[in-house]
Design a protein around this motif. Structure first.
Motif: not given
Length: 250
Positions: A61-64, A24-28, A56-58
């Motif tokens: 959700v946070r990044l839509a 998940p760290e790669i998403l932003e 991955w849930q957080e």
């Protein structure tokens, strides 16, 4: 055939994430990368129940992002990869997207990349160092994500440590978010003259972070904010207007 957009039309970007294969760290980082290519119209994360419901849930959700849950009907079979590929081709054929960003390090997606490009789409890959050459070379551009070093936490204070009650609201202190330097570096690297217009930079920052505002960081406007960065150089052109910015090393 894929939709052939006019040069003055903004590209429609689909960000499709292989959640079973990356972190998940790669998403932003992926969203900051694709913000330079156009408007993100699809955000989807694909994975099985244990992946999407836990780590991955957080982030989704946070990044839509829309979570796309896929059950494994048999051991060793990854149905998420097939779902991602089918959705990508569907988005291309019904013209919802003309630019694709696949967030994965799995070489199984190399064929999907080639098929999308054959139909006229632009394909970017955001992956880790482990990504094989077969995947890197199947895309128009590969962006390698490097895990940042952990930041040491500051000790927390409490009322017992002599903390006082909050007083009246204070003005927002002037801050220098790293996103701005990262944006100039990224955009200037793709520009022939090694600099980016203030308007282009402002548009990119809003796409990368819809909540971005110079006032949020204590500045009256983008120009004032840029003047506080020692690593950035404002370029003044015809008419005496500040119209572009580059990094100090450019």
């Amino acid at each position: 055939m894929a939709n052939t957009s006019q040069p003055d039309q903004e590209s429609r970007v689909a960000v499709l994430v292989d959640c079973d294969n990356t972190t998940p760290e790669i998403l932003e980082y992926a969203l900051r990368v694709v913000a330079q290519f156009g408007r993100v119209v699809l955000r989807r994360g694909y994975g099985n129940h244990s992946t999407l419901a836990n780590k991955w849930q957080e982030a989704l959700v946070r990044l839509a992002f829309t979570p796309c849950l896929q059950y494994q009907y048999a051991a060793g079979k990854n149905t998420s990869d097939i779902a991602l590929a089918l959705d990508a081709m569907e988005a291309l054929f019904d013209q919802r997207a003309d630019t694709f960003c696949l967030v994965t390090s799995d070489s199984d997606f190399a064929y999907l990349c080639r098929k999308l490009r054959e139909r006229g789409a632009t394909v970017h890959i955001v992956g880790e160092a482990k990504s094989p050459d077969a995947l890197r070379n199947a895309s128009d551009q590969f962006f390698e994500w490097v895990k940042p070093e952990p930041v040491a936490e500051q000790p927390k204070t409490s009322a017992k440590d002599g903390a006082t009650k909050p007083g009246p609201a204070q003005p927002v202190p002037k801050q220098q978010p790293p996103l701005v330097v990262e944006a100039v570096t990224l955009l200037a690297a793709e520009a022939s003259e090694g600099k980016v217009s203030l308007g282009g930079l402002g548009s990119y920052l809003k796409r990368a972070d819809p909540s971005f505002s110079p006032k949020k960081y204590g500045h009256s406007g983008l120009l004032e904010m840029l003047r506080t960065y020692r690593d950035l150089v404002l370029v003044q052109e015809g008419g005496g207007h500040w119209v572009s910015v580059r990094t100090e090393t450019a």
